[in-house]
Design a protein around this motif. Sequence first.
Motif, mmCIF file in Angstrom:
data_model
loop_
_atom_site.group_PDB
_atom_site.id
_atom_site.type_symbol
_atom_site.label_atom_id
_atom_site.label_comp_id
_atom_site.label_asym_id
_atom_site.label_seq_id
_atom_site.Cartn_x
_atom_site.Cartn_y
_atom_site.Cartn_z
ATOM 1 N N PHE A 1 41.534 45.309 37.595
ATOM 2 C CA PHE A 1 41.185 44.797 38.911
ATOM 3 C C PHE A 1 42.264 45.274 39.884
ATOM 4 C CE2 PHE A 1 39.311 41.013 36.496
ATOM 5 C CZ PHE A 1 38.003 41.463 36.628
ATOM 6 N N ARG A 2 41.871 45.744 41.044
ATOM 7 C CA ARG A 2 42.819 46.178 42.081
ATOM 8 C C ARG A 2 42.521 45.429 43.378
ATOM 9 N NH1 ARG A 2 42.247 51.288 43.808
ATOM 10 N NH2 ARG A 2 44.438 51.645 44.218
ATOM 11 N N PRO A 3 43.185 44.322 43.675
ATOM 12 C CA PRO A 3 44.178 43.628 42.846
ATOM 13 C C PRO A 3 43.559 42.522 41.992
ATOM 14 C CG PRO A 3 44.184 42.696 45.038
ATOM 15 C CD PRO A 3 43.135 43.780 45.046
ATOM 16 N N ASN A 4 42.372 42.015 42.403
ATOM 17 C CA ASN A 4 41.683 40.973 41.661
ATOM 18 C C ASN A 4 40.220 40.978 42.092
ATOM 19 O OD1 ASN A 4 41.309 39.187 44.029
ATOM 20 N ND2 ASN A 4 43.514 38.822 43.889
ATOM 21 N N PRO A 5 39.329 40.291 41.385
ATOM 22 C CA PRO A 5 37.898 40.364 41.729
ATOM 23 C C PRO A 5 37.569 39.888 43.138
ATOM 24 C CG PRO A 5 38.202 39.429 39.543
ATOM 25 C CD PRO A 5 39.561 39.513 40.161
ATOM 26 N N CYS A 6 38.258 38.849 43.623
ATOM 27 C CA CYS A 6 37.920 38.305 44.935
ATOM 28 C C CYS A 6 38.279 39.272 46.057
ATOM 29 C CB CYS A 6 38.609 36.958 45.137
ATOM 30 S SG CYS A 6 37.954 35.635 44.097
ATOM 31 N N THR A 7 39.511 39.775 46.043
ATOM 32 C CA THR A 7 39.912 40.725 47.082
ATOM 33 C C THR A 7 39.114 42.018 46.959
ATOM 34 O OG1 THR A 7 42.141 39.787 47.147
ATOM 35 C CG2 THR A 7 41.859 41.988 48.064
ATOM 36 N N ARG A 8 38.920 42.480 45.721
ATOM 37 C CA ARG A 8 38.168 43.722 45.503
ATOM 38 C C ARG A 8 36.738 43.590 45.991
ATOM 39 N NH1 ARG A 8 35.631 47.703 45.015
ATOM 40 N NH2 ARG A 8 35.754 49.341 43.422
ATOM 41 N N GLY A 9 36.118 42.440 45.794
ATOM 42 C CA GLY A 9 34.730 42.237 46.177
ATOM 43 C C GLY A 9 34.553 41.603 47.532
ATOM 44 N N SER A 10 35.667 41.307 48.239
ATOM 45 C CA SER A 10 35.631 40.661 49.560
ATOM 46 C C SER A 10 34.836 39.358 49.517
ATOM 47 C CB SER A 10 35.038 41.616 50.614
ATOM 48 O OG SER A 10 35.854 42.763 50.768
ATOM 49 N N ASP B 1 30.877 30.304 42.876
ATOM 50 C CA ASP B 1 29.564 30.826 42.473
ATOM 51 C C ASP B 1 29.716 31.739 41.256
ATOM 52 O OD1 ASP B 1 28.326 29.428 44.557
ATOM 53 O OD2 ASP B 1 28.696 31.064 45.964
ATOM 54 N N SER B 2 29.380 32.998 41.403
ATOM 55 C CA SER B 2 29.479 33.918 40.267
ATOM 56 C C SER B 2 30.904 34.416 40.048
ATOM 57 C CB SER B 2 28.553 35.124 40.490
ATOM 58 O OG SER B 2 27.206 34.705 40.580
ATOM 59 N N PHE B 3 31.776 34.194 41.037
ATOM 60 C CA PHE B 3 33.157 34.656 40.928
ATOM 61 C C PHE B 3 34.037 33.491 40.462
ATOM 62 C CE2 PHE B 3 31.211 37.804 43.551
ATOM 63 C CZ PHE B 3 31.886 38.978 43.287
ATOM 64 N N VAL B 4 33.883 33.144 39.197
ATOM 65 C CA VAL B 4 34.644 32.052 38.601
ATOM 66 C C VAL B 4 35.177 32.490 37.253
ATOM 67 C CG1 VAL B 4 33.371 30.234 39.793
ATOM 68 C CG2 VAL B 4 32.561 31.054 37.575
ATOM 69 N N ASP B 5 36.179 31.771 36.776
ATOM 70 C CA ASP B 5 36.812 32.138 35.514
ATOM 71 C C ASP B 5 35.857 31.983 34.326
ATOM 72 O OD1 ASP B 5 39.181 32.756 33.828
ATOM 73 O OD2 ASP B 5 38.872 30.697 33.145
ATOM 74 N N ASN B 6 35.175 30.830 34.264
ATOM 75 C CA ASN B 6 34.194 30.581 33.199
ATOM 76 C C ASN B 6 34.771 30.883 31.816
ATOM 77 O OD1 ASN B 6 31.738 29.744 32.144
ATOM 78 N ND2 ASN B 6 30.754 31.749 32.415
ATOM 79 N N ASN B 7 35.989 30.376 31.599
ATOM 80 C CA ASN B 7 36.646 30.499 30.291
ATOM 81 C C ASN B 7 36.743 31.950 29.837
ATOM 82 O OD1 ASN B 7 38.010 29.372 28.101
ATOM 83 N ND2 ASN B 7 36.129 29.233 26.870
ATOM 84 N N LEU C 1 31.611 41.308 37.255
ATOM 85 C CA LEU C 1 33.044 41.541 37.246
ATOM 86 C C LEU C 1 33.371 42.940 36.727
ATOM 87 C CD1 LEU C 1 34.299 38.049 36.026
ATOM 88 C CD2 LEU C 1 34.298 38.952 38.355
ATOM 89 N N GLU C 2 32.598 43.411 35.793
ATOM 90 C CA GLU C 2 32.787 44.778 35.299
ATOM 91 C C GLU C 2 32.666 45.777 36.445
ATOM 92 O OE1 GLU C 2 33.300 48.119 32.920
ATOM 93 O OE2 GLU C 2 33.480 46.056 32.216
ATOM 94 N N GLY C 3 31.717 45.529 37.346
ATOM 95 C CA GLY C 3 31.511 46.433 38.461
ATOM 96 C C GLY C 3 32.640 46.438 39.469
ATOM 97 N N LEU C 4 33.511 45.443 39.410
ATOM 98 C CA LEU C 4 34.641 45.370 40.327
ATOM 99 C C LEU C 4 35.923 45.927 39.718
ATOM 100 C CD1 LEU C 4 33.971 41.833 41.825
ATOM 101 C CD2 LEU C 4 33.575 44.048 42.912
ATOM 102 N N MET C 5 35.828 46.476 38.508
ATOM 103 C CA MET C 5 36.989 47.107 37.888
ATOM 104 C C MET C 5 37.070 48.572 38.304
ATOM 105 S SD MET C 5 36.947 45.587 34.008
ATOM 106 C CE MET C 5 37.083 43.833 33.687
ATOM 107 N N ASP C 6 38.275 49.073 38.376
ATOM 108 C CA ASP C 6 38.511 50.482 38.697
ATOM 109 C C ASP C 6 39.160 51.170 37.508
ATOM 110 O OD1 ASP C 6 37.635 50.478 41.436
ATOM 111 O OD2 ASP C 6 39.441 49.339 41.915
ATOM 112 N N THR C 7 38.792 52.422 37.298
ATOM 113 C CA THR C 7 39.458 53.248 36.293
ATOM 114 C C THR C 7 40.680 53.883 36.937
ATOM 115 O OG1 THR C 7 37.396 53.716 35.140
ATOM 116 C CG2 THR C 7 39.231 55.206 34.731
ATOM 117 N N VAL C 8 41.841 53.683 36.317
ATOM 118 C CA VAL C 8 43.104 54.133 36.897
ATOM 119 C C VAL C 8 43.882 54.958 35.882
ATOM 120 C CG1 VAL C 8 43.285 52.145 38.430
ATOM 121 C CG2 VAL C 8 44.292 52.024 36.148
ATOM 122 N N VAL C 9 44.857 55.693 36.385
ATOM 123 C CA VAL C 9 45.764 56.466 35.538
ATOM 124 C C VAL C 9 46.946 55.590 35.145
ATOM 125 C CG1 VAL C 9 47.328 58.448 35.447
ATOM 126 C CG2 VAL C 9 45.095 58.669 36.542
#
Length: 599
Positions: A201-210, A215-221, A228-236
């Motif tokens: 996450f860059r930096p986290n799902p909330c900031t990344r997804g604005s 709702d759907s943006f919760v920890d849920n254990n 959430l997968e769609g908000l991840m970035d592939t990095v070096v």
Amino acid sequence: MMKKKSLHILSLVFVLVLSCTLLSAQTLRKVNIPVGKDATQLQIQQLTTDRFPVIATTGSELQLIHAIESPGGRHYTFRQTWQGLPIYGAGVKVNLVPGDRITSFLATLQPFENTQPGVFSYSEENLLQRVAEEGAFDAKIEPMYWVKNNRLLPVYQVVTFSNGPISSEEILIDAVNGQELQRQDLGTYFQGDTTGRGRVFRPNPCTRGSVHYGDSFVDNNDTHSSLLEGLMDTVVLREITWDDPVFRLTGPYVRISDRAPFFMTPATSPDGDFFYGRDQSEFEDVMVYYHIDTFQRFVQSLGFTNLQNGALEVDPHGKSDSDQSVFISNGGNSYILFGDGGVDDAEDADVIIHEYTHALSYSASLESNSGTERRGLDEGLGDYFAAVYSLGLNPGFGWSEIFNWDGHNEFWAGRTVVTTQTYPPTSNSIYTYGELWASTLIQIRNEIGGAVTDRLTLQEMYSNYSQMSLSDAAYLFLQADTALYGGIHSEMIIFHFCQRGILSGATCLSVGLEEIVESGQISLYPNPGRGDFTLKWQQSSPGGRGRLEIENMLGQKVFIRTGILPGEVFFSTNLPSGLYQIKLWEEETAIFRKKWVIE
């Protein structure tokens, strides 16, 4: 840090002092003493000794414990000793700027009767056994003296390391009879060989997804999801280590480990790809490695190459299910432990950067994080750089609410860098002081620019000392501007510190909103304003020629009007927000100058 805050281990307390009298309390005085470009550490030490009579009258000495160079000068931390042993909490810090001038002495030197103290007779082996029975897995013991009733009392300073609820404590033990004299929790609790690739996450799902948490943006254990997968970035992942037959997340600036006994084997990869979902423990390993490595390289790009630039050990799950994270300062063996309670701390780069900033601060000024406002300053530094890091990734959303994935939810309230609090704040909490400091820096950053403010914030870290106030920090921040930029931003910096109440008195008059009138009655309104204003004055020669100028804080003329000026004139400008100076002449006589703020 208890998850939302941070823990720091402080062995000895040293403070900066600028007085030539016998002192037992921290003071600050600015000086200007040229020492020459070839002045050695020993010469600086002797000069400092000569300026503090308490050293000679007590028969004590100064011992260097930390020396570091910064882009803005040199910094020496000395501790007061007697017959080779340190005196608890006593010392001097000396700050020099380029040009080899001492700009500040700051100290907590202790006066005492020069009489023979007691003997260190209590067994150190007994001490080790006592702390082990309390659950400590390691301890540092150092004999020293404690000034009590103006006499030297032999004591042992014991710093413990534990994996329990209290990660580290400092205990003072009477070295004659073994009696415990003082105990304090040293934590601040707050509920390469090649490259690889990872998903973060860059930096986290909330900031990344604005979006805000909910709702759907919760920890849920720790449940993973396609959203959430769609908000991840592939990095070096730069300069990770090949340890045949696998790659490990060990590089020049961070080393992922399983330090604490909550055993989660660190991530490895046969091909350099570290791709995990947030429901896998290895995901936090990748988050920590990527964000610390990236932030350290950012710090170095600003010209600061000696702040915690070794491989810092980090256990992304070291606090297990507790909702806390902690930086443990222990010299070259310092480390960070992250917790998995609530939202896993290491899933939010805000938490990672905040904790890592504590490591930078410790590296810049060893053993200085003691006292409510000083610890609040460190929290503010962590919050500031967490915000700056997020701002660089998404300037349009989320950066101002710190820990907006890890917090601002059912687990804890999070923090902000846009508080309207003034100094002193309504709460004596170190986190309230931190919010106040970080929010003021953000305002300054908006005025003088990101790179400049980031560099000044890092430079100021080198001069910090124990028990200092936010007002002290503001003066050191101004010294940093003088060292790095010749003081060209000082008026804007002073203005915002004064607006917050962090600075006051004569310092603020130079940038205040009061009129400075050479003749006549003159008024300027509204002030602050939005870019339009009315200037009204009593003319000494009605119908005469005049000139009005507006200058920005760099002294550049951004508005000029000349000609016949009536006694009341409305002006409209399209200048950006900031602090300006308005000047008015009648013929060739300057009759008025005043600071003007565009909001």
